[in-house]
Structure formats: structure tokens, C-alpha cells
Design an enzyme around this catalytic site. Structure first.
Site, PDB file in Angstrom:
ATOM      1  N   LYS A 182       0.842  -1.200   0.000  1.00  0.00           N
ATOM      2  CA  LYS A 182       0.000   0.000   0.000  1.00  0.00           C
ATOM      3  C   LYS A 182       0.882   1.256   0.000  1.00  0.00           C
ATOM      4  CE  LYS A 182      -3.832  -2.366   2.309  1.00  0.00           C
ATOM      5  NZ  LYS A 182      -4.526  -2.725   3.542  1.00  0.00           N
ATOM      6  N   GLN A 199      -4.316  -1.300   9.818  1.00  0.00           N
ATOM      7  CA  GLN A 199      -4.369  -2.651   9.240  1.00  0.00           C
ATOM      8  C   GLN A 199      -4.983  -3.638  10.234  1.00  0.00           C
ATOM      9  OE1 GLN A 199      -3.621  -3.256   6.071  1.00  0.00           O
ATOM     10  NE2 GLN A 199      -4.039  -5.429   6.190  1.00  0.00           N
ATOM     11  N   ASP A 237     -10.707   3.386   4.311  1.00  0.00           N
ATOM     12  CA  ASP A 237     -11.063   1.962   4.287  1.00  0.00           C
ATOM     13  C   ASP A 237     -12.584   1.785   4.175  1.00  0.00           C
ATOM     14  OD1 ASP A 237      -9.230  -0.143   4.375  1.00  0.00           O
ATOM     15  OD2 ASP A 237      -8.711   0.228   6.474  1.00  0.00           O
TER      16      ASP A 237
HETATM   17  N1  GUN Z   1      -7.138  -6.542   6.570  1.00  0.00           N
HETATM   18  C1  GUN Z   1      -7.542  -7.262   5.495  1.00  0.00           C
HETATM   19  N2  GUN Z   1      -8.077  -6.457   4.556  1.00  0.00           N
HETATM   20  C2  GUN Z   1      -8.008  -5.205   5.040  1.00  0.00           C
HETATM   21  C3  GUN Z   1      -8.406  -3.944   4.519  1.00  0.00           C
HETATM   22  O1  GUN Z   1      -8.959  -3.812   3.423  1.00  0.00           O
HETATM   23  N3  GUN Z   1      -8.157  -2.869   5.331  1.00  0.00           N
HETATM   24  C4  GUN Z   1      -7.583  -2.991   6.552  1.00  0.00           C
HETATM   25  N4  GUN Z   1      -7.406  -1.877   7.273  1.00  0.00           N
HETATM   26  N5  GUN Z   1      -7.210  -4.147   7.056  1.00  0.00           N
HETATM   27  C5  GUN Z   1      -7.417  -5.247   6.295  1.00  0.00           C
END
Ligand code: GUN
Length: 298
Positions: A54, A98, A121
Site C-alpha cells: 500500500k 491494518q 477503508d
Molecule cells: N485486513 C484485510 N483487509 C483489510 C483492509 O482492506 N483494510 C484494513 N485496514 N485491514 C485489512
């Protein structure tokens, strides 16, 4: 017949080029760059790899990007204080924590602590509510479902009136993609069924699907015989089933038996290289949108 591959990696590249141009426009008009912070707690290998990708992508797009890594034993209050700091930072337009988080930290508390206007998100209850209402109310669609919808649109898959079956009911993928596909909107307008671990006859439902979206987190859960010939199959699963003996990289498998399914489906996403790259592209898109909204005082 072999199915057409829906190549998320290629579609992602097109979207990132579009976003690069938008970032330039934002800079020229308002003199700002999108700012994204990713907060990673602990050292879960999958989480490290997602967050690294990311941040790398944010860097390539010319964002102001921060990767804030915190020890696994950070207290909940310290994490909430950190989020508050970024909520107040005018250079940051997107905050991502995350998931999953260690057990001593309340996920709900953390998600609701993020300013909904910076919740790229799309997990904050305010943004989940906006998604449910649909149309102009939607601020930040959650990234994986948004990526799935973009794959359907850009691969020319007809969705209006289509039977969509979603396998899985998570807050991150199953529930939001089901809501999105049922909305009266482009890349949607479908008849949606959600199936899950307690569903009595998974095979029966999967066989009815014109578009089968599988987000269960179980390798090879969906058998090729369950796929209607010619259906579009979107495999969201990213299961680490082993380690490559030479490269030491994880071996990834989806929730669908790809090798046999591709002989029956009309279109199918590979794993890796299908939905995964789209999730990151959509995160970037939400962050650019947030930067525009903040720049124009909306
Ligand atoms: N863990 C798995 N997928 C995601 C996501 O799309 N965003 C976040 N913040 N954590 C995740």
C-alpha cells in the site's frame, strides 16, 4: 473452453495511471498532495506485506505517505491517541489501521476513532451507513468490494438483473459487496444471495450464480461442479498454503479450484493477480477523493 482471465494487475495499472493524472491536477489547482498513513500493529507477515504494498503504491503516485509501525503490545489508549493525532493532521487525508489487531485492542473502538472523513477503508459505521443508503451518500466504498465492482465493470460483465451469489458474510467483503451489487447503480442492479457456513445447500446456490463472488477464506471451497457454465467467478480468497522451496515466498491459493474452474467459467479472476491489486488501487482512489474533498472544503 477456457475462461477469459480478468486480470486485476492490468486493470490496476490503468487505474493508477488515471489517478496519477488526478494527483497532478490536484497539485496544480490546490498545491497539495494526498496524504495517507497506514498504522500497523505487530508483525503479522501477511499484514506487513499488504501494508508495504500500500505504501509503495502511495509513494509511486506521489502521495505524502507514512508507514507507522507500532509494537504488538501498544496499549489501546496509545493507539487511540495516535489516531487522534492523524485525525488532526491537515497533511493526512486517509488513515488506515491494518486489521486484524491484537486481542487486547478493541477493533470497534479503533475503527470508530478514525474521523469518518479520513476513513479511506470505509469501515467506520458512518461510512457503512452511507454505503447502505447508496448513490451520492457513498463517501468511501470499502476497497475490496469497490475493486470487485470495478473488475466487473471494466471486464464488461453484465450485472443488471444478474443472479449474484456472495459466499461469505464478513464486514470487509461479503456484506458490503452484497449491498453494493443490489443497489440501483452502474455495475450493480443485481439479484443478490448471501451464503455462508450455515447455509444448507451451498452447491445449489452457487450453481444458480451468473456472478459468483467467493470471499470465505477457505482454499478450494468452491468446487468446479458448482459453477454454472459461462458464469463469472470472482475469487477474493488469498490463502497461504505453503512456502515456495526456492524463493521462500508464500504460495497463495484462492477459495476456488482455479485450474478446473477455468474450464467451466466464462470469466475468472486469478489468485494472485485478480482482486488483490484492485484493493490497493481503490484505497488510493479513496485517498485522492479525500484530498480533493478536504482541499475544496466539502
Ligand atoms: N485486513 C484485510 N483487509 C483489510 C483492509 O482492506 N483494510 C484494513 N485496514 N485491514 C485489512
Amino acid at each position: 473452453m477456457t475462461a477469459e482471465l480478468i486480470k486485476g494487475s492490468e486493470i490496476r495499472n490503468v487505474i493508477l495511471e488515471e489517478l496519477k493524472a488526478d494527483v497532478q491536477k490536484l497539485k496544480a489547482k490546490h498545491g497539495i498532495v494526498p496524504g495517507l498513513v497506514t498504522i500497523l500493529v505487530g508483525e503479522n507477515p501477511a499484514s506487513i506485506s499488504y501494508v508495504t504494498l500500500k505504501i509503495k503504491t502511495a509513494h509511486e503516485l506521489g502521495f505524502h505517505e507514512i508507514q507507522d509501525s507500532q509494537p504488538v503490545d501498544i496499549s489501546e489508549s496509545a493507539l487511540l491517541a495516535l489516531i487522534d493525532k492523524y485525525n488532526k493532521d491537515p497533511k493526512i487525508h486517509g488513515i488506515l489501521v491494518q486489521l486484524p489487531l491484537p486481542k487486547h485492542i478493541g477493533e470497534k473502538k479503533v475503527i470508530t476513532a478514525i474521523d469518518p472523513d479520513k476513513d479511506v477503508d470505509g469501515f467506520h459505521p458512518v461510512n457503512v451507513g452511507r454505503l447502505m443508503i447508496g448513490g451520492d451518500e457513498v463517501l468511501y466504498p470499502p476497497c475490496t468490494p469497490a475493486g470487485i465492482q470495478e473488475l466487473l465493470i471494466r471486464s464488461g460483465t453484465a450485472t443488471s438483473g444478474a443472479e449474484v451469489v456472495v459466499v461469505g458474510r464478513s464486514n470487509i467483503v461479503g456484506k458490503p459487496i452484497a449491498v453494493m451489487m443490489a443497489q440501483k447503480a452502474k455495475g450493480a442492479d443485481s439479484t443478490v444471495t448471501i451464503v455462508h457456513t450455515r447455509t444448507k445447500n451451498l452447491e445449489f446456490h452457487c450453481k444458480r450464480a451468473d456472478i459468483l463472488i467467493v470471499a470465505a477464506g477457505v482454499p478450494n471451497l468452491v468446487k468446479p461442479e458448482w459453477i454454472k457454465p459461462g458464469a463469472t467467478v470472482i475469487d477474493v480468497g488469498v490463502n497461504r498454503v505453503g512456502v515456495h522451496p526456492e524463493t521462500k515466498k508464500p504460495i497463495l491459493k484462492g477459495d476456488v479450484d482455479f485450474d478446473r474452474a477455468k474450464e467451466i467459467a466464462g470469466k475468472i479472476t486469478p489468485v494472485p493477480g485478480g482482486v488483490g491489486p484492485m484493493t490497493i488501487a481503490m484505497l488510493m482512489k479513496n485517498t485522492v477523493k479525500s484530498a480533493w474533498l478536504h482541499a475544496e472544503g466539502k
